[in-house]
Design an enzyme around this catalytic site. Structure first.
Site, PDB file in Angstrom:
ATOM      1  N   ASN A 231       0.865  -1.180   0.000  1.00 40.00           N
ATOM      2  CA  ASN A 231       0.000   0.000   0.000  1.00 40.00           C
ATOM      3  C   ASN A 231       0.904   1.233   0.000  1.00 40.00           C
ATOM      4  OD1 ASN A 231      -1.789   2.053   0.509  1.00 40.00           O
ATOM      5  ND2 ASN A 231      -2.321   1.374   2.595  1.00 40.00           N
TER       6      ASN A 231
ATOM      7  N   GLU B 178      -5.480  -4.794  10.539  1.00 38.18           N
ATOM      8  CA  GLU B 178      -4.449  -3.778  10.754  1.00 38.18           C
ATOM      9  C   GLU B 178      -4.769  -2.987  12.020  1.00 38.18           C
ATOM     10  OE1 GLU B 178      -2.345  -2.620   6.831  1.00 38.18           O
ATOM     11  OE2 GLU B 178      -4.110  -1.374   7.071  1.00 38.18           O
TER      12      GLU B 178
ATOM     13  N   GLY C  69       2.555   2.276  10.793  1.00 34.28           N
ATOM     14  CA  GLY C  69       3.573   3.316  10.668  1.00 34.28           C
ATOM     15  C   GLY C  69       4.286   3.659  11.963  1.00 34.28           C
TER      16      GLY C  69
END
Ligand code: PGA
Length: 243
Positions: A8, A158, A164
């Site tokens: 992604n 997720e 991140g």
């Protein structure tokens, strides 16, 4: 079943990235299926640079309607025409930045399916929801309301707090959540729920890929930051158990 390793790219990447990235993918001999989800303008270039056997292309979102006055949005049919085979839907950044609800995601899933795209539907709890002991309830609710009554596609777990951040859940927590997701899918879709791939996503790196990808009911990876670097992305894919 071969694992699925999806990249992604989010709002990253340039036209000049396509050729070197595709060349690295073309050289790799992998036991996993690759999907690259770049920003919309790069879809066609990637589709042309990567023949189907080497990697499929996906969008990062689509609108629920087929066309119309929806400035800035993209239809599922146009993604398909640009060469996409997949589309990520309900990513937590879409849910947070654009207020997408589970009902919105379900409508987009239907639009994707009717355009012939394979949806990758994202679910996952925030850190405060996990701390409050609500992670499984949140994910179950997202699944039951984001997936339409007829669903054929992939699910990506997720945890929002792992995206991140460099943090990942423990192996026990990933295993427990994937088992729970499998149980929900089987209950919701008796014919197909047992075989729906469940990807894990959130701070995948070459260094943690082999252990995460070997966990039960982990059918692959949805990779954000590390997918921008071809060597890292391919190292993650090379860690997938060959099945
Ligand atoms: P990350 O993102 O790998 O950079 O944590 C994953 C995602 O948001 O799909």
């Amino acid at each position: 079943m071969r694992q699925v390793i999806a990249g992604n790219w989010k709002m990253n990447g340039k036209f000049s990235d396509i050729t070197p990235f595709a060349a690295a993918v073309l050289e790799a001999d992998l036991g996993a299926d690759l999907i690259i989800c770049p920003p919309f303008p790069l879809l066609q270039g990637f589709a042309a640079a990567l023949p189907g056997a080497h990697g499929a292309i996906g969008g990062q979102d689509c609108h629920a309607n087929g066309s119309g006055a929806h400035t800035g949005d993209v239809s599922a049919a146009l993604l398909a025409e640009a060469g996409a085979k997949y589309v990520i839907l309900g990513h937590s950044e879409r849910r947070a930045d654009h207020g997408e609800t589970n009902a919105d995601v379900a409508a987009k899933v239907l639009a994707a399916l009717s355009a012939g795209l394979i949806p990758i539907v994202c679910v996952g709890e925030t850190e405060s929801e996990r701390d409050a002991g609500e992670a499984e309830h949140v994910v179950r609710t997202q699944l039951t309301h984001s997936l339409p009554s007829s669903f054929a596609g992939l699910v990506a777990y997720e945890p929002v707090w792992a995206i991140g951040t460099g943090r990942t859940p423990s192996e026990a927590d990933v295993t427990a959540m994937h088992a729970r997701i499998r149980a929900v899918l089987v209950a919701q879709f008796p014919a197909s729920g047992a075989s729906t791939p469940i990807l894990y996503g959130g701070s995948f790196k070459p260094g943690n890929a082999a252990s995460l990808l070997s966990l039960p009911e982990v059918g692959g990876a949805l990779v954000g930051g590390a997918s921008l670097n071809a060597a890292d992305f391919l190292a993650i894919a090379a860690s997938a158990p060959r099945g």
